[in-house]
Design an enzyme around this catalytic site. Structure first.
Site, short mmCIF file in Angstrom:
data_model
loop_
_atom_site.label_atom_id
_atom_site.label_comp_id
_atom_site.label_asym_id
_atom_site.label_seq_id
_atom_site.Cartn_x
_atom_site.Cartn_y
_atom_site.Cartn_z
N TYR A 1 -28.39 -15.52 12.34
CA TYR A 1 -28.00 -14.27 13.00
C TYR A 1 -26.50 -14.29 13.26
O TYR A 1 -25.92 -15.34 13.55
CB TYR A 1 -28.77 -14.10 14.31
CG TYR A 1 -30.23 -13.75 14.12
CD1 TYR A 1 -30.68 -12.43 14.24
CD2 TYR A 1 -31.18 -14.72 13.80
CE1 TYR A 1 -32.01 -12.09 14.07
CE2 TYR A 1 -32.52 -14.39 13.62
CZ TYR A 1 -32.93 -13.07 13.76
OH TYR A 1 -34.25 -12.75 13.58
N GLU A 2 -25.88 -13.11 13.21
CA GLU A 2 -24.41 -13.07 13.28
C GLU A 2 -23.86 -13.52 14.63
O GLU A 2 -22.69 -13.84 14.74
CB GLU A 2 -23.90 -11.67 12.95
CG GLU A 2 -24.28 -10.62 13.97
CD GLU A 2 -23.97 -9.20 13.49
OE1 GLU A 2 -23.76 -9.00 12.29
OE2 GLU A 2 -23.99 -8.30 14.35
N SER A 3 -24.71 -13.57 15.65
CA SER A 3 -24.26 -14.05 16.96
C SER A 3 -24.09 -15.56 16.98
O SER A 3 -23.60 -16.12 17.96
CB SER A 3 -25.25 -13.62 18.04
OG SER A 3 -26.56 -14.06 17.71
N GLY A 4 -24.52 -16.25 15.91
CA GLY A 4 -24.26 -17.69 15.82
C GLY A 4 -25.44 -18.61 15.61
O GLY A 4 -25.26 -19.75 15.17
N HIS B 1 -17.10 -6.93 12.14
CA HIS B 1 -17.26 -8.13 12.96
C HIS B 1 -16.45 -9.30 12.40
O HIS B 1 -15.75 -10.00 13.12
CB HIS B 1 -18.73 -8.57 12.97
CG HIS B 1 -19.56 -7.91 14.02
ND1 HIS B 1 -19.07 -7.02 14.95
CD2 HIS B 1 -20.89 -8.02 14.28
CE1 HIS B 1 -20.06 -6.62 15.74
NE2 HIS B 1 -21.17 -7.21 15.35
#
Lengths: 261, 288
Positions: free
Chosen positions: A51-54, B104
């Site tokens: 996921y792009e949040s890490g 992003h």
């Protein structure tokens, strides 16, 4: 063996089946996350969800409501910073499959999640890019999951946020994009795949019980059907049970705590 | 060295009209208490930077604090639109909002460039998209070694970065963990940094390689328990998903939003007071 199910369930199951076991998948929030987790809980237990949040290797027991929910971090193999996830892991070429949603999509699978109408005087201001532009360009290949309607599958995009095949043919390769681009678009009516030469999306498989006219009417361009267009295999009882349990667990988990505004 | 102060004092001393402010936290550890305090102190004409504006900037925009926003994904996560943001962009209410839109990956790289004291970020991005058509600060650069054309975008260098973290010790060294987003980069890219924390502790007891911001890169540190709610603080409390859902209704209507602002921000003295009002009203709702 199958049982009665909704068109959205058929869509989610069809999308989940596209993810092969062991694939490293960069997952967008919403429908892509549902499909990717269904895959992980059925035929692809070794799929690595990023996921792009890490979180890398997230194994959430309930679906995240936001892209950075705590259960993604708690169940991940590792959690890295946002710059690292984009720089080392996505741009670094470690992602096999990008799994995206779309507000609007054109016949070459270009995606708009930015504005409807003129950019500086928009009719509708959409959320914008997020990680999608670089997912669509750098992931090895891309899957798109989207509900089928004339508002969504449109003749012309007002803004290209994330690229598919640009103007078709070899345009994507000529632009120097690394990944293969979209290999399938899964809707609640059918599965679309790019024509091997023109790269225009064509209907490759129709979900059970859906008429061809329904697809034609719900598409904003004159949609073609591939010569070997078949029928999507209906969801199995097991796929539906796992999906429904996942959604029920999710509703129970997200609906109980919290304060009113 | 970081100075321990109240949040009101930190905002009064370090956040000024017309500045560029980055309040980061990727879904996790969003510094809502600090956002409220900026509204309460009626700062104006701010240039806001944040990857995901979230409810925190929806509130600041609706309250008329912002003139400009740089962002990369402006939705209410898991719910839908940010209505105050949309009203500002679509209708200029309560004031026009200039936007600079990035991806992003770009903004994350731009914070890294800022922290590294470089003028621009370089990344493989935007190829074939329409971003450069509407944002002339998204440009390209040719690699001097390979000839590859890459995207070049300006570094993020805020006047003030504001983040929320789990702990700080008596000296003001800050520890955060879980989803880290771009908080470390935002602090290091900024001239001034304000950090709110869940708790003030004698010692961080952080393992090697933990994300610790030494006291000497932080300007002010403030103890604000639950200062990230309705987002969450890993190890302390969960995301208040119902607030995010309820915000959709509160923020949809200008009058209802204004009433929320009057009652919850302007009529409260600080974040503890806000939280007490919220829990009193919730208790009433349960008992009635």
């Amino acid at each position: 063996m199958s049982q009665a199910c909704t068109s959205e369930e058929t869509m989610t199951v069809a999308a989940a089946r596209m993810l092969r076991d062991g694939a490293v998948c960069f997952v967008g929030i919403g429908l892509p996350s549902t499909a990717a987790n269904l895959a992980r809980l059925t035929h692809a237990p070794n799929a690595v969800l990023v996921y792009e949040s890490g979180p890398i290797g997230a194994k959430p027991s309930v679906l995240p409501l936001s892209i950075g929910d705590g259960n993604l971090a708690e169940t991940a193999d590792t959690v890295v910073s946002t710059p690292e996830i984009f720089r080392y892991w996505l741009q670094g070429g470690r992602i096999d499959v990008g799994f995206l949603g779309a507000a609007q999509l054109d016949r070459f699978a270009n995606i708009n999640t930015t504005v409807v109408g003129p950019y500086h005087n928009p009719k509708v201001r959409l959320p914008g890019a997020g990680g999608a532009p670089e997912i669509s360009s750098s992931a090895g290949e891309v899957l798109v999951i989207v509900k089928h309607s004339r508002r969504t599958l449109v003749e012309k995009l007002d803004f290209i946020t994330s690229v598919g095949f640009l103007t078709g043919g070899g345009a994507r390769e000529r632009a120097g994009l690394l990944g293969k681009g979209p290999v399938a678009v899964i809707t609640d009516l059918c599965i679309l795949r790019p024509h091997p030469v023109t790269r225009e999306l064509q209907v490759a498989a129709i979900h059970p019980g859906v008429a061809r006219d329904t697809i034609v009417d719900a598409t904003g361009w004159p949609i073609q059907f591939s010569d070997d267009c078949g029928e999507t295999q209906a969801p199995t009882i097991n796929e539906l049970e796992v999906l429904r349990e996942l959604l029920a667990r999710t509703a129970a988990a997200h609906g109980v705590s919290g304060e009113a505004a | 060295m970081a100075e321990w102060t109240t949040l009101a004092e930190a905002v009064k001393a370090h956040v000024h009209d017309g500045q560029t402010i980055a309040m980061e936290g990727f879904t996790h550890l969003i510094p809502f208490a600090a956002g409220h305090e900026i509204i309460r102190q009626r700062r104006r004409n701010l240039s806001l930077i944040r990857m995901t504006p979230d409810l925190i900037y929806d509130q600041l925009i609706g309250a008329g604090c912002a003139a400009r926003m740089t962002f990369s994904w402006g939705g209410n996560p898991g719910v839908g639109s940010l209505h105050r943001f949309r009203d500002a962009v679509e209708n200029g209410w309560p004031a026009p909002l200039a936007i600079e839109e990035r991806s992003h990956s770009d903004l994350a790289n731009a914070y890294v460039a800022g922290a590294a004291n470089l003028p621009f970020a370089v990344l493989r991005g935007y190829t074939g998209s329409d971003f450069a058509r509407v944002n002339d600060r998204i440009r390209s650069i040719t690699c001097p070694f390979t000839g590859e054309v890459l995207a070049a975008t300006p570094a993020v260098r805020p006047d003030v970065a504001i983040i929320h973290a789990q702990k700080a010790d008596f000296k003001g060294n800050v520890l955060l963990w879980g989803i880290l987003g771009v908080q470390k980069e935002a602090v290091l890219a900024a001239k001034t940094a304000i950090v709110t924390v869940e708790e003030r502790v004698p010692s961080l007891e952080a393992p090697p390689n933990a994300c610790v911001l030494p006291s000497w890169v932080v300007t002010a540190v403030c103890e604000v328990p639950r200062g990230a709610t309705p987002s969450y603080a890993h190890g302390y409390y969960d995301r208040d998903n119902l607030f995010y859902q309820a915000w959709d209704e509160v923020s949809r209507d200008r009058g209802r939003f204004a009433a929320w602002l009057d009652r919850y921000i302007y009529a409260t003295s600080d974040f503890a007071d806000y939280r007490k009002l919220q829990s009193d009203l919730r208790a009433q709702a349960v008992s009635s």
